[in-house]
Write an enzyme that holds these catalytic residues in place. Structure first.
Site, PDB file in Angstrom:
ATOM      1  N   TYR B 362       0.811  -1.239   0.000  1.00 40.26           N
ATOM      2  CA  TYR B 362       0.000   0.000   0.000  1.00 40.26           C
ATOM      3  C   TYR B 362       0.843   1.289   0.000  1.00 40.26           C
ATOM      4  CZ  TYR B 362      -0.260  -0.299   5.289  1.00 40.26           C
ATOM      5  OH  TYR B 362      -0.031  -0.394   6.623  1.00 40.26           O
ATOM      6  N   GLU B 363       0.165   2.366  -0.337  1.00 38.48           N
ATOM      7  CA  GLU B 363       0.809   3.677  -0.573  1.00 38.48           C
ATOM      8  C   GLU B 363       1.936   3.546  -1.591  1.00 38.48           C
ATOM      9  OE1 GLU B 363       1.120   6.407   2.630  1.00 38.48           O
ATOM     10  OE2 GLU B 363      -0.408   5.363   3.800  1.00 38.48           O
TER      11      GLU B 363
END
Lengths: 254, 380
Positions: B362-363
């Site tokens: 994620y990110e």
């Protein structure tokens, strides 16, 4: 209400004690506020919330004791005072109590709080001696404290029960576990702590130069390491007989 | 630049660690098992001032530096990565775009209650067809008088459902590609804004991950963040800073697993001695510690750049990809040191190994981080 809290910086309770050249070696040990003094700080902040006034935290210690004072300031105390004990010739409970008394007698105080014991040397003397030196009453091992009309009603732990004592203020109160649940310093509290006043006092400026310890530590020794348990095997009747023999002859409890 | 911590940082670390060990760690296993959001702990984090560390006091924050923020995320994640990402997503993804791009009115109205922890924030960027390619946003926004009307959906939104304030990106002019995207502040409870599926995840199971659904959601024009067409830039900038939080989270997971493994290796006796006395285990511990130390230096370097207001894109991407890979390596080795016990849920290293994986995803996946780094070193 002017509140003074006396605190001591001690080894982290999980620190491993190491002797080096007969002395306790502080190298690499993390230091904390004596856990019982945290109860005293918390109580001071609660009293302040109720009655207003200022909380001053005082510690007699070396340069690292400033960390403990800063932590108390981060918890919400207003001002800090470090009495630099490295300037003293020798230190014991008597000396600490005397210099604390000199320092505190120069500030306004209505109540003085401390922990009931320091977890390092465990002497439980300084706060009580401080009260004597200031000629005010003291109540130790307090688990509940109420203040009204300048009178403190303190519930203290005694063997097998509790005792309720009323004392006029100013008085010294020492905190026992159970008095309260100490708060954590907060993030903003930590940021503000460095802007708060932390005064370092040289004992000589208090007019106590030449004071020296009445007690001298002869020797430190570590406790003997705990022995492993003993397992008794065999038939139950025989094992019980053996257990009874060991309890009588080795443990000497029967 | 020393990539180091000062006295304040030491005090902060102790405070967060004391809190984490006393109040976060004990329930972490159960929250993971039940996929239970740590709402009570979130409130306590707010009381301790952990929900707005990097924002100035005038906006309800603490006014501390990014290193303080990273230490906080690190220490929380050391015992519970789910709480770590809850605070990180709230701060870096949900609140920071308002701080960086919001008007004074938006900051007063939205940032202040977020920074104090009275309200929680989330960031809606990802869609089913727009993951690594965030420019493929299909959610639309149309200006209608003094309002914007939003339609579409977002997936995998951390803090979804629990958050009060959402930053949402939407396409306003498809012909302009990513230059047609805008970002909006959307309040929970706005008519037409609802929550879809809650994801069942491999790790960070007690963090909330929801789908956001927008059906003719009308937001006032003053809730446009930045300008029309600026949404993609806002998203990328937000992610640049967000990666510092995830890097710190990965670092915390790695440190937590290492601390567990070190303690276990000293206690576990096989062949008549603690396994920490076998070189096979010693070399593992040595490598783990080395990797963690390197990751920490990279995270703190990115923090120092962020605090100094210098470009963080490359440093944050490098810290994030490196720390994420360290977290995965260290947690895997920690499970190995625990042997069969490490594979059971009786010990936290099993959870930590599951939690570590998401930090590579994620990110921005590790692949996207490398794209960011390469773009930075090849530009001009």
């Amino acid at each position: 209400m002017n509140i003074v809290v006396v605190i001591k910086q001690t080894f982290d309770t999980e620190a491993k004690i190491v002797l080096k050249d007969g002395q306790i070696d502080p190298t690499g040990v993390s230091l904390v506020i004596n856990p019982y003094d945290e109860f005293a700080i918390e109580e001071a902040l609660r009293i302040q919330k109720k009655f207003g006034g200022e909380v001053t935290v005082v510690s007699c210690g070396g340069p690292r004791s400033q960390e403990a004072i800063r932590t108390a300031l981060a918890m919400g105390c207003d001002k800090g005072v470090q009495i630099d004990e490295t300037a003293l010739e020798s230190v014991d409970e008597y000396v600490r109590a005397e210099v604390l008394a000199k320092a505190i007698s120069q500030m306004p105080y209505d109540i003085i709080l401390g922990g009931r014991i320091a977890v390092d040397d465990g002497s439980s003397q300084v706060a009580v001696r401080l009260a004597e030196a200031l000629n005010i009453p003291s109540v130790s091992s307090v688990i509940k404290l109420e203040i009204e009309n300048n009178v403190a009603t303190a519930t203290r732990e005694i063997d097998g029960g509790t005792e309720i004592i009323e004392v006029p203020l100013p008085a010294v109160i020492t905190a026992q576990k159970g008095l309260n649940e100490p708060r954590y310093p907060t993030m903003p509290g930590i940021m503000k702590a460095k802007k708060k006043e932390l005064k370092v006092i040289n004992p000589a400026d208090l007019g106590v130069s030449g004071i020296s310890a009445k007690m001298k530590v002869q020797n430190y020794s570590l406790p003997t390491p705990r022995q492993g348990g003993k397992k008794i095997t065999g038939e139950p009747a025989e094992a019980v007989r053996e257990l009874a023999r060991l309890l009588r002859e080795e443990a000497k409890v029967l | 630049m020393y990539f180091d911590t000062n006295e304040d940082h030491i005090m902060m670390r102790k405070m967060v660690r004391d809190f984490a060990e006393a109040e976060v760690a004990p329930g972490a296993e159960e929250r993971d098992e039940k996929e239970e959001f740590p709402l009570e702990l979130w409130k306590k984090c707010g009381e301790l001032g952990l929900t707005g560390i990097v924002f100035p006091e005038e906006y309800g924050g603490v006014g501390a530096d990014y290193t303080s923020y990273a230490i906080t995320i690190e220490e929380l994640s050391r015992v519970d990565a789910s709480l770590g990402v809850t605070i990180s997503a709230h701060t870096s993804l949900g609140s920071n775009p308002i701080y960086k791009f919001g008007t004074e009115e938006q900051k007063q109205k939205y940032l202040v209650p977020l920074a104090t922890g009275e309200k929680m924030a989330a960031f809606g960027l990802t869609e089913s067809m727009a993951g690594s390619d965030a420019s493929a946003t299909r959610t639309t926004a149309v200006k209608d008088g003094n309002e914007y009307v939003i339609n579409g959906s977002k997936i995998f939104i951390t803090n979804g459902y629990y958050a009060d304030t959402y930053i949402v990106t939407a396409q306003m002019d498809k012909s302009k590609g990513h230059r047609g995207i805008a970002a909006f502040i959307v309040e929970k409870g706005t008519p037409g804004f609802s929550f879809g599926k809650k994801e069942k995840k491999m790790g960070i199971r007690s963090s909330a991950t929801y789908e956001l659904v927008f059906e003719d959601v009308r937001v006032p024009a003053e809730n446009l963040l930045g300008e029309e067409g600026q949404g993609f830039k806002i998203a990328l900038t937000t992610l640049d800073y967000g990666r510092i939080g995830i890097a710190a989270q990965a670092l915390g997971i790695a440190q937590g697993a290492f601390d567990q493994a070190l303690k276990y290796a000293k206690e576990r006796v096989q062949f008549g001695k603690p396994i920490s006395q076998f070189q096979a285990i010693q070399f593992k511990l040595a490598d783990m510690e080395t990797q963690i130390t390197a990751a920490r230096l990279m995270v703190y370097k990115a923090c120092e750049l962020a605090t100094a207001g210098k470009p963080v894109s490359q440093a944050a991407a490098m810290a994030k990809v490196f720390a994420a890979e360290v977290a995965n390596y260290v947690t895997k080795e920690a499970v190995q040191i625990f042997g069969g016990y490490g594979y059971t849920r009786e010990y936290p290293v099993e959870r930590m190994m599951r939690d570590a994986k998401i930090t590579e995803i994620y990110e921005g996946t590790s692949e996207i981080q490398r794209v960011v780094i390469a773009n930075n070193i090849l530009k001009d």
